[in-house]
Design a protein around this motif. Sequence first.
Motif, PDB file in Angstrom:
ATOM      1  N   ALA A   1     -33.587  -9.911   0.738  1.00  0.00           N
ATOM      2  CA  ALA A   1     -32.782  -9.863   1.958  1.00  0.00           C
ATOM      3  C   ALA A   1     -31.647 -10.889   1.911  1.00  0.00           C
ATOM      4  CB  ALA A   1     -33.662 -10.109   3.176  1.00  0.00           C
ATOM      5  N   VAL A   2     -31.929 -12.070   1.368  1.00  0.00           N
ATOM      6  CA  VAL A   2     -30.883 -13.092   1.246  1.00  0.00           C
ATOM      7  C   VAL A   2     -29.757 -12.601   0.343  1.00  0.00           C
ATOM      8  CG1 VAL A   2     -30.379 -15.393   0.331  1.00  0.00           C
ATOM      9  CG2 VAL A   2     -32.421 -15.028   1.720  1.00  0.00           C
ATOM     10  N   LEU A   3     -30.124 -12.015  -0.789  1.00  0.00           N
ATOM     11  CA  LEU A   3     -29.107 -11.470  -1.697  1.00  0.00           C
ATOM     12  C   LEU A   3     -28.312 -10.348  -1.027  1.00  0.00           C
ATOM     13  CD1 LEU A   3     -31.157 -11.402  -5.031  1.00  0.00           C
ATOM     14  CD2 LEU A   3     -29.185 -12.855  -4.511  1.00  0.00           C
ATOM     15  N   ALA A   4     -29.003  -9.541  -0.223  1.00  0.00           N
ATOM     16  CA  ALA A   4     -28.311  -8.462   0.489  1.00  0.00           C
ATOM     17  C   ALA A   4     -27.273  -9.035   1.456  1.00  0.00           C
ATOM     18  CB  ALA A   4     -29.326  -7.607   1.247  1.00  0.00           C
ATOM     19  N   TRP A   5     -27.640 -10.122   2.149  1.00  0.00           N
ATOM     20  CA  TRP A   5     -26.681 -10.744   3.062  1.00  0.00           C
ATOM     21  C   TRP A   5     -25.494 -11.339   2.298  1.00  0.00           C
ATOM     22  CZ3 TRP A   5     -25.728  -9.891   7.805  1.00  0.00           C
ATOM     23  CH2 TRP A   5     -26.728  -9.504   8.681  1.00  0.00           C
ATOM     24  N   ILE A   6     -25.739 -11.866   1.097  1.00  0.00           N
ATOM     25  CA  ILE A   6     -24.635 -12.382   0.286  1.00  0.00           C
ATOM     26  C   ILE A   6     -23.693 -11.249  -0.108  1.00  0.00           C
ATOM     27  CG2 ILE A   6     -24.036 -13.480  -1.912  1.00  0.00           C
ATOM     28  CD1 ILE A   6     -26.628 -15.061  -1.719  1.00  0.00           C
ATOM     29  N   VAL A   7     -24.262 -10.099  -0.481  1.00  0.00           N
ATOM     30  CA  VAL A   7     -23.438  -8.937  -0.827  1.00  0.00           C
ATOM     31  C   VAL A   7     -22.614  -8.495   0.372  1.00  0.00           C
ATOM     32  CG1 VAL A   7     -23.511  -6.500  -1.484  1.00  0.00           C
ATOM     33  CG2 VAL A   7     -24.943  -8.154  -2.691  1.00  0.00           C
ATOM     34  N   VAL A   8     -23.253  -8.450   1.545  1.00  0.00           N
ATOM     35  CA  VAL A   8     -22.526  -8.057   2.760  1.00  0.00           C
ATOM     36  C   VAL A   8     -21.411  -9.058   3.055  1.00  0.00           C
ATOM     37  CG1 VAL A   8     -22.715  -7.777   5.261  1.00  0.00           C
ATOM     38  CG2 VAL A   8     -24.469  -6.815   3.770  1.00  0.00           C
TER      39      VAL A   8
ATOM     40  N   GLY B   1     -25.694   0.442   6.871  1.00  0.00           N
ATOM     41  CA  GLY B   1     -26.765   1.421   6.975  1.00  0.00           C
ATOM     42  C   GLY B   1     -27.978   1.033   6.148  1.00  0.00           C
ATOM     43  N   GLN B   2     -27.726   0.548   4.930  1.00  0.00           N
ATOM     44  CA  GLN B   2     -28.813   0.132   4.063  1.00  0.00           C
ATOM     45  C   GLN B   2     -29.559  -1.076   4.647  1.00  0.00           C
ATOM     46  OE1 GLN B   2     -30.328   1.456   1.760  1.00  0.00           O
ATOM     47  NE2 GLN B   2     -30.681   0.215  -0.065  1.00  0.00           N
ATOM     48  N   GLY B   3     -28.826  -1.977   5.276  1.00  0.00           N
ATOM     49  CA  GLY B   3     -29.455  -3.144   5.886  1.00  0.00           C
ATOM     50  C   GLY B   3     -30.366  -2.763   7.039  1.00  0.00           C
TER      51      GLY B   3
ATOM     52  N   VAL C   1     -41.260   7.195   4.020  1.00  0.00           N
ATOM     53  CA  VAL C   1     -39.979   7.873   4.242  1.00  0.00           C
ATOM     54  C   VAL C   1     -38.829   6.865   4.195  1.00  0.00           C
ATOM     55  CG1 VAL C   1     -38.581   9.175   5.891  1.00  0.00           C
ATOM     56  CG2 VAL C   1     -41.004   9.754   5.575  1.00  0.00           C
ATOM     57  N   LEU C   2     -39.022   5.732   4.853  1.00  0.00           N
ATOM     58  CA  LEU C   2     -37.952   4.732   4.884  1.00  0.00           C
ATOM     59  C   LEU C   2     -37.757   4.082   3.516  1.00  0.00           C
ATOM     60  CD1 LEU C   2     -38.451   2.937   8.321  1.00  0.00           C
ATOM     61  CD2 LEU C   2     -36.767   4.673   7.678  1.00  0.00           C
ATOM     62  N   VAL C   3     -38.836   3.891   2.773  1.00  0.00           N
ATOM     63  CA  VAL C   3     -38.695   3.343   1.423  1.00  0.00           C
ATOM     64  C   VAL C   3     -37.901   4.303   0.550  1.00  0.00           C
ATOM     65  CG1 VAL C   3     -39.927   2.595  -0.646  1.00  0.00           C
ATOM     66  CG2 VAL C   3     -40.804   1.987   1.607  1.00  0.00           C
ATOM     67  N   GLY C   4     -38.166   5.606   0.696  1.00  0.00           N
ATOM     68  CA  GLY C   4     -37.404   6.603  -0.050  1.00  0.00           C
ATOM     69  C   GLY C   4     -35.924   6.576   0.320  1.00  0.00           C
ATOM     70  N   LEU C   5     -35.640   6.470   1.621  1.00  0.00           N
ATOM     71  CA  LEU C   5     -34.246   6.375   2.055  1.00  0.00           C
ATOM     72  C   LEU C   5     -33.586   5.103   1.523  1.00  0.00           C
ATOM     73  CD1 LEU C   5     -34.415   7.556   5.794  1.00  0.00           C
ATOM     74  CD2 LEU C   5     -33.353   8.751   3.864  1.00  0.00           C
ATOM     75  N   HIS C   6     -34.363   4.034   1.440  1.00  0.00           N
ATOM     76  CA  HIS C   6     -33.832   2.764   0.939  1.00  0.00           C
ATOM     77  C   HIS C   6     -33.479   2.877  -0.545  1.00  0.00           C
ATOM     78  CE1 HIS C   6     -32.982  -1.425   1.630  1.00  0.00           C
ATOM     79  NE2 HIS C   6     -33.704  -1.788   0.580  1.00  0.00           N
ATOM     80  N   MET C   7     -34.284   3.609  -1.304  1.00  0.00           N
ATOM     81  CA  MET C   7     -33.974   3.830  -2.723  1.00  0.00           C
ATOM     82  C   MET C   7     -32.698   4.645  -2.873  1.00  0.00           C
ATOM     83  SD  MET C   7     -37.656   4.511  -4.546  1.00  0.00           S
ATOM     84  CE  MET C   7     -36.840   4.542  -6.155  1.00  0.00           C
ATOM     85  N   PHE C   8     -32.552   5.666  -2.029  1.00  0.00           N
ATOM     86  CA  PHE C   8     -31.320   6.456  -2.040  1.00  0.00           C
ATOM     87  C   PHE C   8     -30.132   5.578  -1.669  1.00  0.00           C
ATOM     88  CE2 PHE C   8     -28.432   9.278   0.499  1.00  0.00           C
ATOM     89  CZ  PHE C   8     -27.888   9.948  -0.586  1.00  0.00           C
ATOM     90  N   GLY C   9     -30.320   4.735  -0.656  1.00  0.00           N
ATOM     91  CA  GLY C   9     -29.248   3.828  -0.259  1.00  0.00           C
ATOM     92  C   GLY C   9     -28.888   2.850  -1.351  1.00  0.00           C
ATOM     93  N   SER C  10     -29.882   2.422  -2.138  1.00  0.00           N
ATOM     94  CA  SER C  10     -29.609   1.519  -3.255  1.00  0.00           C
ATOM     95  C   SER C  10     -28.642   2.158  -4.247  1.00  0.00           C
ATOM     96  CB  SER C  10     -30.921   1.156  -3.958  1.00  0.00           C
ATOM     97  OG  SER C  10     -30.682   0.412  -5.130  1.00  0.00           O
ATOM     98  N   CYS C  11     -28.845   3.439  -4.511  1.00  0.00           N
ATOM     99  CA  CYS C  11     -27.922   4.161  -5.407  1.00  0.00           C
ATOM    100  C   CYS C  11     -26.519   4.203  -4.814  1.00  0.00           C
ATOM    101  CB  CYS C  11     -28.427   5.579  -5.653  1.00  0.00           C
ATOM    102  SG  CYS C  11     -30.019   5.678  -6.499  1.00  0.00           S
ATOM    103  N   LEU C  12     -26.431   4.487  -3.517  1.00  0.00           N
ATOM    104  CA  LEU C  12     -25.124   4.569  -2.873  1.00  0.00           C
ATOM    105  C   LEU C  12     -24.422   3.211  -2.863  1.00  0.00           C
ATOM    106  CD1 LEU C  12     -25.767   6.910   0.204  1.00  0.00           C
ATOM    107  CD2 LEU C  12     -24.963   7.504  -2.091  1.00  0.00           C
ATOM    108  N   VAL C  13     -25.189   2.137  -2.652  1.00  0.00           N
ATOM    109  CA  VAL C  13     -24.598   0.806  -2.656  1.00  0.00           C
ATOM    110  C   VAL C  13     -24.000   0.502  -4.027  1.00  0.00           C
ATOM    111  CG1 VAL C  13     -25.135  -1.664  -2.606  1.00  0.00           C
ATOM    112  CG2 VAL C  13     -25.994  -0.165  -0.801  1.00  0.00           C
ATOM    113  N   TRP C  14     -24.755   0.782  -5.078  1.00  0.00           N
ATOM    114  CA  TRP C  14     -24.262   0.476  -6.425  1.00  0.00           C
ATOM    115  C   TRP C  14     -23.029   1.319  -6.766  1.00  0.00           C
ATOM    116  CZ3 TRP C  14     -23.527  -3.093  -9.497  1.00  0.00           C
ATOM    117  CH2 TRP C  14     -23.297  -2.916 -10.860  1.00  0.00           C
ATOM    118  N   ILE C  15     -23.049   2.589  -6.385  1.00  0.00           N
ATOM    119  CA  ILE C  15     -21.869   3.434  -6.610  1.00  0.00           C
ATOM    120  C   ILE C  15     -20.691   2.891  -5.818  1.00  0.00           C
ATOM    121  CG2 ILE C  15     -20.883   5.731  -6.220  1.00  0.00           C
ATOM    122  CD1 ILE C  15     -23.675   6.879  -6.772  1.00  0.00           C
ATOM    123  N   GLY C  16     -20.944   2.444  -4.582  1.00  0.00           N
ATOM    124  CA  GLY C  16     -19.880   1.864  -3.774  1.00  0.00           C
ATOM    125  C   GLY C  16     -19.287   0.619  -4.406  1.00  0.00           C
TER     126      GLY C  16
END
Length: 340
Positions: free
Chosen positions: A235-242, A274-276, A290-305
């Motif tokens: 979560a800390v790394l995610a906030w740094i990315v944001v 959205g990923q956060g 279900v949410l873990v699956g969506l989070h994995m999909f979001g991880s792909c979208l974040v990296w592509i972004g």
Amino acid sequence: MVPVPKLTPTDAVAAVRNPLAFIADRWTPDPRTVRRAALAALVMSVVIVVTGGAVRLTGSGLGCPTWPECTDGSLTPTTALSYHSAIEFTNRMLTYVLCAAVGWAIIAARSQKPYRRSLTRLGWAQFWIVMSNAVLGGVVVLVGLNPYTVAAHFLLATALITVAALMWQRTREGDGEPRPLVGKAVQQLVWALVVVSLLLIAVGTVVTGAGPHPGDSGEVERIDVSWEGVAELHAVLAWIVVSLTFALWFFLRGVNAPQGPRDRTRDLFLILLGQGVIGYVQYFTHLPTVLVGLHMFGSCLVWIGVLRVLLSLRERADLTAAGLPAQSYDTVSASVAGPQ
């Protein structure tokens, strides 16, 4: 109707010796076809990650307990096996769909006129990553879902997404020398964003390897760390990315940077929001599947972004027959944002 040319013995020999060259001599795809082929490969590289996540989240990782067969003596699930076998087998079969998408991208790139070796190489790079990850996936099954091999499996899938995204971008630009659209300060900020995003993904695999979704209902080895503690680091790394993304967007607007980098940064910021939200909701609701699956999909979208932001920092001109840029540019930067 256009008559179909007859296939002569010479043609047959040429097709066997070099099928890609044979197709390229007889077919010139529209540039949009090449772009769509590259996009199809990128989409399938994300789909295979999501379906792989479904295998883990449903506890179907050992639904086919061996590899390359599903069970000893059978390539397909037997009637004695459960629905877990069907889920795992379906994921394996989607690898062939992924191979078909990558193959189409290779053929389209090879057949484009003029021939662009760089595109074809990116297509073949995807092919070899897919083959390598298929073998690694077999190793994952044979070692009983060892979490370190599972993490490597996901990271190699991320490498596939990286190359697929790069190929998709390259289909929409020329082969001239890259011309920067922003200054050094912006480039360094974006590279920091890329590095922290990679750390975010890597730590995410540790969360998965230590968390409550081992991938099978049986006894599966886990990474011996507190998954809650690693999740907090994640979560800390995610906030740094944001924060880096927001700083980048603010800085690009302040220096009146080109529209492309600003738009890509805005898109990434929205994806991260959205990923956060998904990440925090799944954490406080004890990781529903279900949410873990969506989070994995979001991880792909974040990296592509992130990759799209990085690739938007430069442009490539088309080359003329003489190998010179099709148009010239002013090489003097008007501001810290770089050439306008």
